[in-house]
Design an enzyme around this catalytic site. Structure first.
Site, mmCIF file in Angstrom:
data_model
loop_
_atom_site.group_PDB
_atom_site.id
_atom_site.type_symbol
_atom_site.label_atom_id
_atom_site.label_comp_id
_atom_site.label_asym_id
_atom_site.label_seq_id
_atom_site.Cartn_x
_atom_site.Cartn_y
_atom_site.Cartn_z
ATOM 1 C CG HIS A 139 -1.837 1.151 1.298
ATOM 2 N ND1 HIS A 139 -1.790 2.087 2.308
ATOM 3 C CD2 HIS A 139 -2.837 1.564 0.466
ATOM 4 C CE1 HIS A 139 -2.724 3.003 2.103
ATOM 5 N NE2 HIS A 139 -3.354 2.716 0.996
ATOM 6 C CG HIS A 163 -7.717 5.862 -1.936
ATOM 7 N ND1 HIS A 163 -7.148 6.833 -1.141
ATOM 8 C CD2 HIS A 163 -6.940 4.754 -1.772
ATOM 9 C CE1 HIS A 163 -6.103 6.322 -0.508
ATOM 10 N NE2 HIS A 163 -5.952 5.072 -0.875
ATOM 11 N NE ARG A 239 -3.678 23.419 5.190
ATOM 12 C CZ ARG A 239 -4.396 22.431 4.684
ATOM 13 N NH1 ARG A 239 -5.170 21.680 5.471
ATOM 14 N NH2 ARG A 239 -4.382 22.179 3.384
ATOM 15 C CB CYS A 286 -0.728 28.142 5.745
ATOM 16 S SG CYS A 286 -1.636 27.087 4.587
ATOM 17 C CE1 TYR A 420 -0.071 23.635 0.966
ATOM 18 C CE2 TYR A 420 0.607 21.346 1.171
ATOM 19 C CZ TYR A 420 -0.173 22.400 1.578
ATOM 20 O OH TYR A 420 -1.069 22.230 2.600
#
Length: 563
Positions: A139, A163, A239, A286, A420
């Site tokens: 996985h 997914h 965050r 952020c 990002y």
């Protein structure tokens, strides 16, 4: 004859895995776990590990492996379009026959017996039950999938939206072993109260924080609470991409994996006592801070609509990453050629990376922080250990870090390879993520956090105080903050507050203050900052617009409404 070219990382990795599979001391995983690992983990992490094949449909898997090996020999380059791979499903006829023999009604109580520590984890999706035992080793998200064991996988797949693809559903279908017994269904569905909430153990938060989402929790500091140089822990913006993991510092370990595959494990006590403790004051921001301002000033952006409060400044303490890497055996003064990036993995599966040059720079001040403002890290901010990468976007300061990997490539996580990044203003549909580099250092930024009137005496005109912050990336100091009280027609300079700086460079924001007669203040107050390299903020958002709304750093405009 074909020209000789350096094989791709995937081909080199898989070739090594096939060679290793011939030797002894075999570690039993499925053959497609080799594919997983070739794509999703650094080369170094595969060194010295040996695999043999097991599980269902060995003949089919062997054929698939031989076919892939043949492509390796021929030097075929594989282009993988998704970060999710798994066991090759059985062909339809074999699968149908298998399911007809194995499918049965299963009570929810039996599913719950196959939890994370059962050795044979099961999950449910819809009304079907799946035995994912053979899927774990390969996985891409590692053991995170075990969070869902013994219950529904759906709450987690709602978080990991990658997914939501037919090929992933097809892969899962290969592991179906039965259906939930109708006795446990309500109107044909699994009752909601039997589905675990991944966020049930998240900590309580200060009610003053301005919440954007509850699960996962994302909340910014109110502008009125950004007045102090050091942001209090309870008011530091939150965050989170996922849930807050429940970790115990007594059992916590950090694994450092070097580019040659060698590993060394450190306990919390090791990190606190074996290494010199460094203290730095650094701002975390952020990448989406002020995103709402970009949406309002240009056009809509994707992502949480932060205003100016997704930022905070704190004092961080812990060992330097470079010291820990040196102790683990890395020659930090002359690193190997294939050591290019330092990858970080969090306990909840978040991942990111930074260039190795930053990680080992003696003036880079990258820490494995164990405390925040003189206290243990709060759960929301990475307890017991987080990475602090000063001068870089906060997305690289991975929380709850439990693994550091030195690699020839950057992290393969979606947060490094996709989310990002920035694109041109015209690229607003489905950008090609591979074309843009991941955000690291931040541009110059400033914002207004407060405009307040001061009561004047009988012999003087009332004054207005304007306050805010300014920050630049890479440790570049803010040298000037310009304030306009007439929407940018004329300018004056704000007073910069002075504070003791902890660290090799200026990693902290500058708090600034500007006082003007009330009568001189127009309807719009504007601020912009300049750093020591004379970088300055753009006037408007149009030229820097990007669909993700990252690095929103245009002049900050705030209406003035006198009392």
């Amino acid at each position: 004859m074909l020209p000789k070219t350096k094989p791709s990382r995937f081909i080199r990795s898989f070739r090594a895995a096939l060679l290793n599979a011939r030797s002894g001391n075999l570690h039993h995983v499925s053959p497609t776990a080799l594919i997983y690992r070739a794509i999703n983990t650094p080369i170094g992490s595969r060194s010295g590990r040996h695999y043999t094949f097991h599980g269902k449909s060995n003949s089919l898997k062997l054929v698939a492996t031989i076919g892939l090996a043949a492509s390796v020999v021929l030097g075929t380059a594989w282009q993988c379009s998704s970060t999710v791979f798994a066991e090759a499903p059985q062909d339809q006829g074999t699968r149908d026959q298998s399911q007809s023999m194995e499918s049965r009604n299963i009570r929810l109580a039996e599913v719950r017996q196959h939890g994370e520590h059962s050795g044979t984890p099961w999950v449910t999706s819809g009304t079907s039950v799946y035995d994912i035992t053979d899927w774990i080793a390969g996985h891409p998200g590692g053991n995170v999938i075990l969070r869902a064991a013994g219950g529904s996988i759906e709450p987690y797949w709602r978080i990991f939206k990658i997914h939501h693809k037919q090929d992933v559903y097809d892969i899962l279908e290969a592991y179906r072993i039965g259906e939930i017994d109708p006795q446990d269904l309500v109107e044909g569905k699994v009752p909601e109260d039997t589905i675990d909430d991944p966020f049930v153990n998240d900590p309580m938060r200060d009610p003053r924080l301005l919440s954007h989402t509850d699960k996962p929790r994302n909340a910014e500091t109110p502008a009125s609470e950004l007045s102090t140089y050091v942001t209090p822990n309870q008011l530091f913006y939150v965050r989170n991409h996922l849930w807050v993991p429940q970790l115990d510092e007594n059992s916590y370990t950090l694994v450092v994996e070097l580019s040659d595959g060698e590993e060394k494990t450190y306990t919390m006590d090791d990190l606190k006592t074996k290494f010199k403790q460094f203290k730095i004051t650094s701002t975390l921001q952020c990448s989406g801070n002020r995103r709402k301002h970009m949406s309002d000033g240009a056009r809509p952006t994707n992502g949480l609509q932060w205003e100016q409060g997704a930022i905070g400044n704190a004092e961080w303490t812990g060992p330097r990453l470079r010291d820990v890497l040196a102790d683990a055996g890395m020659p930090i003064d002359n690193p190997p050629e294939d050591a290019k990036h330092a990858q970080f993995v969090g306990a909840e599966s978040y991942g990111a990376s930074i260039p190795l040059s930053k990680a080992i720079d003696p003036c880079g001040d990258v820490l494995l922080a164990c405390s925040m403002n003189g206290q243990d890290l709060p759960p929301d901010h990475g307890f017991p250990v987080r990475v602090i990468v000063p001068g870089h976007v906060a997305a690289r300061s991975v929380k709850w870090v439990n693994r550091v990997i030195i690699s020839d490539e950057e992290s393969t996580s979606q947060w490094q390879r996709s989310d990002y990044k920035c694109f041109g203003p015209n690229d607003d549909k489905k950008p090609d993520w591979s074309r843009a580099p991941a955000i690291q250092e931040t541009p110059v930024q400033s914002a207004i956090t407060m405009i307040r009137e001061l009561s004047g005496s009988s012999d003087c005109e009332p004054k207005v105080v304007i306050e805010g912050y300014a920050i630049s990336g890479g440790g570049r100091s803010i040298v000037r903050v310009d304030v306009s009280t007439d929407d940018g027609k004329t300018w004056d300079q704000a007073e910069l507050e002075r504070h003791a700086v902890s660290g090799s460079k200026d990693w902290s924001w500058k708090k600034w203050r500007y006082v003007a007669p009330k009568g001189s203040i127009g309807s719009m107050v504007v601020v912009k900052a300049v750093d020591e390299a004379y970088n300055c903020q753009p006037e408007t958002y149009g030229p820097i617009y990007n669909v993700r709304g990252n690095l929103a750093s245009a002049w900050h405009r705030v209406p003035f409404e006198p009392r």
